[in-house]
Scaffold this motif. Sequence first.
Motif, PDB file in Angstrom:
ATOM      1  N   ASP A 243       8.209   5.855  80.699  1.00 51.09           N
ATOM      2  CA  ASP A 243       7.634   4.527  80.538  1.00 51.09           C
ATOM      3  C   ASP A 243       6.108   4.557  80.597  1.00 51.09           C
ATOM      4  O   ASP A 243       5.471   3.691  81.192  1.00 51.09           O
ATOM      5  N   GLY A 244       5.515   5.611  80.003  1.00 51.39           N
ATOM      6  CA  GLY A 244       4.063   5.737  79.937  1.00 51.39           C
ATOM      7  C   GLY A 244       3.419   6.374  81.160  1.00 51.39           C
ATOM      8  O   GLY A 244       2.214   6.617  81.173  1.00 51.39           O
ATOM      9  N   THR A 245       4.188   6.664  82.197  1.00 53.78           N
ATOM     10  CA  THR A 245       3.650   7.276  83.414  1.00 53.78           C
ATOM     11  C   THR A 245       3.854   8.784  83.359  1.00 53.78           C
ATOM     12  O   THR A 245       4.990   9.252  83.228  1.00 53.78           O
ATOM     13  N   PRO A 246       2.774   9.594  83.453  1.00 50.85           N
ATOM     14  CA  PRO A 246       2.899  11.047  83.396  1.00 50.85           C
ATOM     15  C   PRO A 246       3.762  11.593  84.544  1.00 50.85           C
ATOM     16  O   PRO A 246       3.768  11.050  85.642  1.00 50.85           O
ATOM     17  N   LEU A 247       4.478  12.664  84.255  1.00 48.84           N
ATOM     18  CA  LEU A 247       5.311  13.330  85.252  1.00 48.84           C
ATOM     19  C   LEU A 247       4.635  14.601  85.760  1.00 48.84           C
ATOM     20  O   LEU A 247       5.309  15.559  86.133  1.00 48.84           O
ATOM     21  N   ASP A 248       3.298  14.604  85.789  1.00 49.26           N
ATOM     22  CA  ASP A 248       2.542  15.793  86.193  1.00 49.26           C
ATOM     23  C   ASP A 248       3.006  16.361  87.533  1.00 49.26           C
ATOM     24  O   ASP A 248       3.173  17.559  87.684  1.00 49.26           O
TER      25      ASP A 248
END
Length: 105
Positions: A65-70
Amino acid sequence: MTLAELDLTGDLARPARLTVPDLLRWPQHQVRVSFECASSGVQHHGFTGPRLYDVLAVLLGVSIDGTPLDRAGPQLVLPQDRCGARHISGIREIRLDGGWVVGRR
């Protein structure tokens, strides 16, 4: 910030250790998934990332949903999967072993 790492191991010419920023260098694909969770009802998410293997329609999600999973690491996303409880997150290693012929179904 410490980045999650994904190890690709097994019968590979070049095993690799990748981060989400590394995975962003591959062509990115988007999928929308919906699933019903027993505790919170129907959920809808959009994942972006490179395909693990086009024939299997598997995506290595590097954002949700547009949030990075870094920090959390990539997720295996199967767009046709109906049950979100089977999603695999925080992928740290994918091991590929011999015996498979690419392109054979």
